[in-house]
Design a protein around this motif. Structure first.
Motif, short mmCIF file in Angstrom:
data_model
loop_
_atom_site.label_atom_id
_atom_site.label_comp_id
_atom_site.label_asym_id
_atom_site.label_seq_id
_atom_site.Cartn_x
_atom_site.Cartn_y
_atom_site.Cartn_z
N TRP A 124 0.76 -1.17 0.35
CA TRP A 124 0.25 -0.03 -0.07
C TRP A 124 0.87 1.12 0.37
N GLU A 125 0.47 2.35 -1.33
CA GLU A 125 1.70 3.07 -0.85
C GLU A 125 0.45 4.59 -1.00
N HIS A 126 0.86 5.68 -0.45
CA HIS A 126 0.20 6.73 0.21
C HIS A 126 -1.02 6.67 1.16
N SER A 127 -0.87 5.50 1.81
CA SER A 127 -1.65 6.40 2.88
C SER A 127 -2.28 6.82 3.46
N TYR A 128 -4.12 7.09 3.31
CA TYR A 128 -4.04 8.63 3.83
C TYR A 128 -4.09 8.59 5.52
N GLU A 129 -4.62 7.00 6.16
CA GLU A 129 -4.13 6.78 7.47
C GLU A 129 -3.55 7.30 7.73
N ALA A 130 -2.82 6.53 7.11
CA ALA A 130 -0.50 6.85 7.82
C ALA A 130 -0.99 8.11 8.04
N ASP A 131 -1.02 8.73 6.54
CA ASP A 131 -0.60 10.63 6.49
C ASP A 131 -1.10 11.07 8.18
N VAL A 132 -2.70 10.37 8.16
CA VAL A 132 -3.36 11.61 8.96
C VAL A 132 -2.91 10.90 10.38
N HIS A 133 -2.46 9.87 10.54
CA HIS A 133 -2.22 9.84 12.07
C HIS A 133 -1.15 10.46 12.66
N ILE A 134 0.18 10.59 11.39
CA ILE A 134 1.47 10.83 11.73
C ILE A 134 1.46 12.37 11.77
N GLU A 135 0.52 13.32 11.39
CA GLU A 135 0.11 14.39 12.08
C GLU A 135 -0.24 14.70 12.88
N GLN A 136 -1.12 13.97 13.36
CA GLN A 136 -2.21 13.64 14.56
C GLN A 136 -1.01 13.94 15.55
N PHE A 137 -0.61 12.40 15.82
CA PHE A 137 0.28 12.05 16.82
C PHE A 137 1.25 11.51 16.89
N GLY A 138 2.12 11.55 14.66
CA GLY A 138 3.41 11.22 15.19
C GLY A 138 3.84 9.24 14.77
N VAL A 139 5.01 9.47 14.23
CA VAL A 139 5.05 7.72 14.29
C VAL A 139 4.57 7.44 15.58
N HIS A 140 4.20 5.53 15.21
CA HIS A 140 3.23 4.63 15.80
C HIS A 140 4.19 4.20 16.40
N THR A 141 4.36 2.92 17.29
CA THR A 141 5.04 1.90 18.03
C THR A 141 4.13 0.86 17.14
N GLU A 142 3.02 0.54 16.13
CA GLU A 142 2.33 -0.18 15.69
C GLU A 142 1.67 0.13 14.08
N SER A 143 0.94 -1.20 13.86
CA SER A 143 0.55 -0.33 12.85
C SER A 143 -0.73 0.38 12.80
N VAL A 144 -0.83 1.82 11.94
CA VAL A 144 -2.06 2.22 12.29
C VAL A 144 -3.32 2.62 11.02
N CYS A 145 -2.97 1.64 9.58
CA CYS A 145 -4.14 1.41 9.13
C CYS A 145 -5.26 0.81 9.20
N TRP A 146 -6.37 1.21 9.94
CA TRP A 146 -7.31 0.65 10.58
C TRP A 146 -8.59 0.00 9.61
#
Length: 563
Positions: A124-146
């Motif tokens: 998966w490329e250009h995942s919108y979920e990954a983008d918005v999560h990083i913008e709001q909370f930064g890098v996470h320790t687990e996957s965020v494309c829920w």
């Protein structure tokens, strides 16, 4: 204007994407779609996480994606009834791309729908979920494309006909270069899959929050020792006057005598007095003198030494010792035996006593709050209560008003008891009907607040969830569907009151009185006297019988007394 965009060339899709600006609708075949700002989705995601916590938010978004994937799978089957297994499987990633979610590049897809077999490995490329999560909370320790994991799981499971679980071993939200997802039947995954499955199980958040709220309320009401003045409810003048007297008593250590009818809440007032006194952080000990057998009351109050009598195998302190430094509440103090009265007087005067079977004198510092619903002065006159003890207890008497004198407090009391018993019994009651409230206000309340509390608890138990308590829930023995509606003498409409005599029977009564040549003044005087007798001297209750306010009743009594 409607624009038909043929997406079959670029995406190899049979349907058309229809944009109807006049109607404000976007259709993908016959399925309505919407376009949302990524920023709005990010704000929603942030609020969900901050409100519900990351685990619950993840579950909610995963199930949202699963529902979307399932619908797209059904749409694909409808639009491509003759498609091969691979074509059906690839429709999901293409729809995902068309909807602007993510760019999907399959590494390997192995599918055999007839035999329920599947394995998928996708980038998966250009995942919108990954983008918005990083913008709001930064890098996470687990996957965020829920939502995307939920979509892939829902779409594939619907197509294959069995549950296909996806996991995201690589995710941009964890700092990886791209997102990578692997899907296969749940039985083929190694390790604990329960952690993954919990996000797909329904989580009735509102019900759980209500349950937690009920548990907190139940805990609050179960902690009787923590009852505080603020827990008492009322705003009527008689109630406020009593509270004012209570505050004055709380400023000293004076012995207090609480007077009032049975059920007015004397122990609640005693606890309130303890709570506003300087002894609030020490013990509050209560004893109902009428509930203890006469042979045991002294040992309960003053304690007993081992061997004092048959069965006294251990020494134990009495209520006075347990209340040392705090408050001792003696309910129904008029029921004490003469011997117990003598010992109580000594404690009040000297602050000392002996346990039964012991010669050792013990000192104690206790504030005594006594209560009674009997006339102690009359008991003294009858020789049933010591005069010196009565005078010692009666230093600071406080009269607690009956519920009949606090009619306007009934709605607030009802709400308090509803909170208490809906929590205690796990019920969802939306309130009380207006006619039920009117019936409560017009009831005589011989049992006062205790009776009201019991009645509301019964109503909570009888009423169905998500309904209001009505008259039949409060007065079930009456077996009524609608309470009778009758006018008071004042012309006010009263629901739930007792049926009045018919017009013809009332006329007969009037005729009988006229035949006896009873003067109107004497008739009115007798009505006033009779009402006062039935109300046991309560002006408000007597006035209510005659359709008069308390001031009107007092005025008439004063007028006839002056004659």
């Amino acid at each position: 204007m409607t624009i038909h965009i043929d997406v079959s060339t670029q995406f190899n899709l049979p349907p058309e994407l229809n944009l109807s600006f006049e109607e404000g609708r976007i259709l993908l075949s016959d399925q309505r779609m919407i376009m949302l700002h990524i920023g709005a989705m990010g704000s929603l995601r942030k609020e969900l996480i901050e409100t519900l916590g990351i685990e619950r938010a993840r579950g909610l978004l995963t199930r949202l994606g699963y529902a979307s994937g399932t619908r797209d799978a059904k749409l694909s089957r409808k639009l491509m009834p003759d498609a091969s297994d691979e074509e059906l499987m690839m429709m999901g990633p293409k729809l995902h791309m068309l909807e602007g979610i993510v760019k999907v590049s399959p590494i390997k897809i192995d599918v055999d729908i007839a035999n329920g077999k599947y394995f998928g490995d996708l980038i998966w490329e250009h995942s919108y979920e990954a983008d918005v999560h990083i913008e709001q909370f930064g890098v996470h320790t687990e996957s965020v494309c829920w939502t995307q994991i939920g979509y892939a799981t829902g779409y594939t499971s619907e197509i294959v006909g069995r549950f296909i679980l996806y996991r995201e071993p690589e995710c941009c939200g964890m700092g990886d270069r791209h997102c990578r997802n692997v899907g296969k039947p749940i039985e083929e995954w190694d390790g604990n899959v329960e952690e993954d499955l919990k996000y797909f199980n329904p989580d009735h958040i509102a019900d759980q929050l209500l349950k937690l709220q009920e548990e907190v309320a139940h805990l609050r009401y179960s902690l009787d020792e923590e009852t505080a003045p603020g827990d008492m409810v009322g705003s009527t003048p008689p109630f406020l006057k009593t509270c004012e007297m209570l505050k004055k008593a709380g400023e000293s250590n004076v012995t207090v005598l609480l007077l009032g009818e049975t059920g007015v809440g004397k122990e609640m007032f005693a606890r309130a007095l303890h709570g506003i006194s300087s002894r609030a952080n020490r013990n509050f000990i209560a004893i109902n003198c009428s509930a203890i057998p006469e042979a045991l009351i002294e040992s309960e109050l003053f304690g007993v030494e081992k061997g004092a009598y048959t069965g006294a195998q251990h020494s134990r302190p009495g209520r006075f010792e347990r209340a040392h430094g705090g408050t001792l509440f003696l309910d129904e103090v008029g029921e004490l035996s003469p011997a117990a009265q003598a010992k109580l007087l000594r404690v009040l005067q000297e602050g000392e006593f002996e346990r039964i079977g012991d010669s050792r004198t013990r000192k104690v510092n206790v504030r005594v709050v006594a209560a009674t619903n009997v006339d102690l002065q009359q008991a003294v006159d009858d020789g049933k209560f010591r005069a010196d003890l009565y005078y010692r207890l009666n230093i600071f008497p406080i009269l607690i008003p009956s519920l009949r004198e606090r009619e306007d407090d009934i709605p607030a009391l009802v709400n308090r008891f509803l909170e208490k018993f809906t929590a205690l019994h796990g019920k969802r009651i939306t309130g009380i009907t207006e006619r039920a409230l009117i019936a409560l206000k017009n009831y005589a309340w011989p049992g006062n607040i205790r009776e009201l509390e019991n009645m509301i608890e019964r109503g909570v138990i009888i009423a169905a969830n998500d309904t209001q308590i009505d008259v039949p829930n409060l007065f079930p023995s009456l077996n009524i569907e609608q309470p009778p509606v009758v006018p008071k003498l004042s012309g006010q409409i009263v629901e739930g009151a007792a049926p009045q005599p018919s017009h013809s029977s009332f006329d007969r009564i009037v005729d009988q009185l006229l035949d006896q040549d009873i003067p109107l003044a004497e008739l009115e005087n007798r009505l006033l006297d009779r009402a006062m007798n039935r109300a046991k001297g309560n002006l408000s209750f007597a006035g209510r019988m005659l359709g008069l306010t308390r001031p009107q009743m007092a005025y008439r009594l004063k007028k006839y007394a002056a004659r």
